[in-house]
Design a protein around this motif. Structure first.
Motif, PDB file in Angstrom:
ATOM      1  N   ARG B  88      30.191  -7.075  -5.040  1.00  0.00           N
ATOM      2  CA  ARG B  88      30.425  -7.990  -3.920  1.00  0.00           C
ATOM      3  C   ARG B  88      30.561  -7.204  -2.608  1.00  0.00           C
ATOM      4  N   TRP B  92      28.302  -7.482   0.906  1.00  0.00           N
ATOM      5  CA  TRP B  92      28.822  -7.687   2.260  1.00  0.00           C
ATOM      6  C   TRP B  92      28.385  -6.562   3.191  1.00  0.00           C
ATOM      7  N   GLY B 187      26.963 -14.590   5.516  1.00  0.00           N
ATOM      8  CA  GLY B 187      28.278 -14.646   4.881  1.00  0.00           C
ATOM      9  C   GLY B 187      28.562 -16.020   4.295  1.00  0.00           C
ATOM     10  N   LEU B 191      29.424 -16.912   0.486  1.00  0.00           N
ATOM     11  CA  LEU B 191      30.698 -17.547   0.123  1.00  0.00           C
ATOM     12  C   LEU B 191      30.489 -18.920  -0.494  1.00  0.00           C
ATOM     13  N   PHE B 192      29.576 -19.685   0.102  1.00  0.00           N
ATOM     14  CA  PHE B 192      29.450 -21.099  -0.310  1.00  0.00           C
ATOM     15  C   PHE B 192      28.110 -21.385  -0.977  1.00  0.00           C
TER      16      PHE B 192
END
Lengths: 211, 211, 211
Positions: B88, B92, B187, B191-192
């Motif tokens: 992860r 990022w 991002g 995240l979603f």
């Protein structure tokens, strides 16, 4: 806009549409359509300009080519079902684009170097590299590996244009000859499923050999 | 070293690391790590410089970029198991690299041509070409064909930077805006699990058509 | 013709032959042979010239290289069964071509930049890019992903040439050293199936991760 420019934009638009159609078969999102459309529409000319040292490449000098690819991608994204139901029409438009491109590529290569060999090579590259790139990026069977007379038609058209030019035929007539020959060969292949003799294994060949 | 240079080297290092991780998944030897790391780390910028005619390309002018790729490959070769357990984190960092790259590519394209269209295109290419090359060379599913918002984030970031620049926003602020927007979009996707609408087959479409 | 030129044409011809052999395994028509032969024979040098800004690229300046690829493709198309029954011979010729190419690529990169890092990089690219392109276009397992000591041999040869050059060894001797080392490493790999240590998964690694 001159006839040549019109042909040029038409070629880019049609090639871009074939790239967007690959994106539709892969069910990509809009950016995938844009990316494959641009790669297919301007890939061949980009490669041609780079090896000739004609940089910045044509679409950097004239971004209209990018707009044309964008528009083609949007049209296909919205209406791919319509276009694909006119698949034969697209094949013929693609043949027109290829015919125009093998001549433009050969012309640019000949002007830059005066070498018939280079002219024919850049003609073939300009007409075929975009489609090869499209198939590579979309992970589809490459036009290079299919037993279709497509790259061959571009080769013959580029050779015809170059021969005519070397023989002193003025540019407009030489262009018409080259594009006409390429379109006739590709058209015949589409109509009559022409094939070229392919390599046939012979005794002593080891198909398992891996280079 | 300026902030921009630092960001630049960071971007190259992170992209190179993703290339080396592909090599680790393929269980290649060290040279495979080096090759994929370099292709991923400097591929996008190389393509950008070539089409813009900015040759010799950046890593020929400043070989430090090659050293950075080499170092990233070595780190992954020695410690990939650690890095991948921080997968992860890498995603990022990759998002940070992409955000910086779409701005740098757009800035270089805009400075060279003054064309917003070209600027956005070179921004997207610089941010995405390295990853596409990595997947092609490693024979992995291309980032281009995955329904991920990655190239789209680069496009939006490059567009935001270009719009701000055209609007007269000074470079540092425009860069922050472009990179911030790109990072926010990427991002959010991480995240979603944001997705863009993909092309949906419709009646009349022939999925078996092969271009 | 100088020894170097002779080596150069030999390298192009042998690499082109390996491309044509890929075409024969795919049972393509003649144009497929020509295309893969040219891509393999001149791909590496084209990439080298483009990143160095040495455009028009070498085969545009001197089309003889295209003629050599054409001739190699025709020879393979007519007699592939004979050549493939001499597969080992071809591997050794290929090793010779690679040895010559890593030195030529490194020499061109060093002359252009004075940077050992760039020289080694362009040496490796010149020797390996053609084969990588051939495998990509022919959709065969890439030389990059096979556990063979091939690119590594080019790296070691390019490094040896560069080190000798930096140490003040005159060009002919440095070339002999670089090519000799590359050929020895590749030859040893062919004779004794040498392998380099590959990356081994360790606890904590997630092979299913997709970048």
């Amino acid at each position: 806009m001159s006839i040549l420019e019109l042909l040029d934009y038409t070629g880019v638009a049609v090639f871009a549409a074939t790239g967007a159609l690959s994106a539709s078969r892969k069910q990509l999102d809009l950016i995938g359509f844009l990316f494959l459309a641009a790669a297919t529409g301007i890939g061949g000319g980009t490669f041609r300009d780079v090896v000739l040292g004609a940089t910045p490449v044509f679409w950097v000098v004239n971004p209209t080519y990018l707009i044309v690819c964008l528009a083609a991608a949007l049209v296909v994204f919205v209406g791919a079902h319509r276009i694909e139901s006119r698949y034969r029409l697209l094949l013929w438009l693609d043949a027109m684009g290829m015919s125009a491109y093998c001549v433009m590529g050969a012309a640019k290569g000949f002007v830059a170097t005066g070498s018939p060999t280079v002219a024919i090579t850049t003609g073939v590259l300009t007409a075929s590299f975009g489609g090869i790139l499209r198939d590579l990026l979309a992970n589809e069977p490459s036009v290079l590996l299919r037993p279709e007379i497509y790259i061959t038609a571009a080769l013959i058209g580029a050779a015809a244009f170059t021969a005519a030019t070397v023989a002193g035929v003025p540019l407009p007539a030489a262009s018409a000859i080259g594009a006409g020959v390429a379109f006739a060969v590709r058209g015949g292949a589409l109509l009559f499923a022409w094939r070229f003799p392919v390599y046939k294994p012979r005794p002593g060949r080891h198909p398992d050999d891996v280079m």
